[in-house]
Structures are given as structure tokens and as C-alpha cells.
Design an enzyme around this catalytic site. Structure first.
Site, PDB file in Angstrom:
ATOM      1  N   ARG A 229       0.792  -1.163  -0.037  1.00 15.97           N
ATOM      2  CA  ARG A 229      -0.015  -0.222  -0.088  1.00 15.97           C
ATOM      3  C   ARG A 229       0.857   1.118  -0.068  1.00 15.97           C
ATOM      4  NH1 ARG A 229       1.096   2.407   4.661  1.00 15.97           N
ATOM      5  NH2 ARG A 229       1.454   1.364   6.435  1.00 15.97           N
TER       6      ARG A 229
ATOM      7  N   GLY B 148       2.191   5.016   1.210  1.00 22.96           N
ATOM      8  CA  GLY B 148       2.170   5.424   2.692  1.00 22.96           C
ATOM      9  C   GLY B 148       3.372   5.020   3.547  1.00 22.96           C
TER      10      GLY B 148
ATOM     11  N   CYS C 257       3.560   7.569   9.989  1.00 22.35           N
ATOM     12  CA  CYS C 257       3.329   8.039   8.727  1.00 22.35           C
ATOM     13  C   CYS C 257       4.393   9.183   8.574  1.00 22.35           C
ATOM     14  CB  CYS C 257       2.025   8.890   8.567  1.00 22.35           C
ATOM     15  SG  CYS C 257       0.674   7.535   8.738  1.00 22.35           S
TER      16      CYS C 257
END
Length: 242
Positions: A88, A90, A194
Site C-alpha cells: 500500500r 504510505g 506516517c
């Protein structure tokens, strides 16, 4: 300055061309991360081949960390839980009990083949969901996810309440979003969430904000908001796999 993502026309996501209703499924038991990824990939392939309906899968994971395509090994400060490298978008994030993960498998070819608009649609879905609890979620151009202002902590302080990380294969989406209902927020301290290092930006949850929201409350709000943004869903009984 006007946020470009806020000005995007999201109405083209409201109905899939010839795709029917989106299957809505909730797993009652915690799902191991590798099992979830395997199931998502298989379902996404079937959706691309028009062998299965689009799907939103709500679940919780056992405590773990995942690293996306922009993840840095140095962002793992304390390996207290398993770390999974995933495809994914990120960086590093935490998943665990008390956090609602929603894996979203939609065929963007039948909707709108526009990744930027799709991410904006996910943001809008989260913001409308939070609005049901009188929480104002906001987008930030320089930070992914959905944020809430924390004037109680000081001027300029904001906390992240929801994360977004997606992947597309043959224009079918998988992975998705995570909203903090009542996770152990101390588990985020073992990573740089993040990649955000500014001390003004933390992590929060609905319960941390003083709202006695249950997972079931959130699920109801998620479904209503999803249908507003992406279109009708069909019910399924809770199941452990896709």
C-alpha cells in the site's frame, strides 16, 4: 488557499456502471494481517475479472505495524509488535484492537479511473463518518489521513484520527482506511506514524476525544457515509474471511 481535493467532484463515484451494490462485510473476530492481504488480493483479482462484487470489509487486527511503499526502517523505534512490509501507499502505521480497519475493493474502471479523486473520496467518507459524532475531520495537503484540531493542547496542535493507504491493481483498489475508536494510543509511540515528526501533530481516537463511541456505532455511521459517497451496499452476516 482552497484545497484542490475538497473541490473535486466526487459524484461520479456514487454509482458503479453495471456493477450493482457493494458487498458490506464485518468480521467479528480479529484477522491476522497476512490472511487479510491474501484474501484482499484474491478478491481484487475476481473483481477485475467480473467474477465477484465490489467489497468493503470491516475488521480489526491484532497489534502490529505495517510499512508502506514509502516506509523507512528508521521510523520503527521499538519493535514491540510484528512489522509487515506491504504494497500500500504510505509509511509506517499501527493496527490493533479498538481500531476499525476498512478494506475497500472497488473497480475504478467502472466508476472513475482517477487515483487522486478516489483518495479524496475516501477522505470525504471519513469526514462524513466523523461528522455523525460531531467531530470535525479535516484534510491536510502536506499530511496524509484525516486530522482534528486540538486547541486544548495549544495553538497549531492537531491529531490524526484516521489513516489512508491504498493500492490499485488493474484499476481495482484494495487496502483502505483505519479509524481510531479506542485503540491503545501508546502503541503509536513505537513508530514515527506516517513519517510525521513535528511534535504538534499526534494521534487521537474518538474515545480519547471524550466520545463514548462503540465499534458498532462507528460501523453504522461508516455505512451511511459510504453510501452517500460511493453508492448502495448489500448486507452480509459477519464472517472471518472474504
Amino acid at each position: 488557499m482552497v484545497n484542490d481535493r475538497q473541490s473535486l467532484d466526487l459524484t461520479t463515484f456514487a454509482r458503479s456502471q453495471g456493477g450493482g451494490e457493494v458487498e458490506w462485510r464485518i468480521s467479528a473476530d480479529s484477522v491476522p494481517y497476512p490472511e487479510a492481504v491474501t484474501a484482499m488480493e484474491a478478491r481484487a483479482a475476481d473483481i477485475a475479472e467480473r467474477k465477484a462484487a465490489e467489497l468493503v470489509w470491516l475488521l480489526e487486527h491484532p497489534p502490529l505495524y505495517t510499512s508502506g511503499t514509502s516506509g523507512k526502517q528508521t521510523d520503527l523505534l521499538d519493535p514491540r509488535f510484528p512489522l509487515f512490509t506491504t504494497g500500500r501507499g504510505g509509511q509506517l502505521t499501527y493496527h490493533g484492537p479498538g481500531q476499525r480497519v476498512a478494506y475497500v475493493m472497488l473497480d475504478l474502471k467502472r466508476r472513475r479511473p482517477d487515483v487522486r479523486a478516489y483518495v479524496a473520496g475516501l477522505e470525504e467518507w471519513i469526514i462524513r463518518t466523523l461528522d455523525a459524532f460531531n467531530v470535525r475531520g479535516e484534510r491536510r495537503e502536506d499530511r496524509v489521513g484525516v486530522w482534528v484540531r486540538r486547541p486544548d493542547k495549544g495553538a497549531g496542535y492537531e491529531d490524526k484520527i484516521a489513516a489512508i493507504g491504498v493500492r490499485l491493481r488493474r484499476w481495482v483498489s484494495f487496502h483502505g482506511i483505519a479509524i481510531n475508536v479506542e485503540p491503545d494510543l501508546s502503541h503509536f509511540s513505537a513508530i514515527v506514524p506516517c513519517g510525521v515528526v513535528d511534535p504538534r501533530y499526534g494521534v487521537t481516537s474518538l474515545v480519547d476525544l471524550g466520545l463514548p463511541v462503540t465499534m458498532e456505532d462507528l460501523d453504522v455511521a461508516l455505512r451511511r457515509a459510504f453510501e452517500d459517497v460511493f453508492g448502495a451496499t448489500s448486507a452480509r452476516l459477519p464472517e472471518a474471511t472474504v
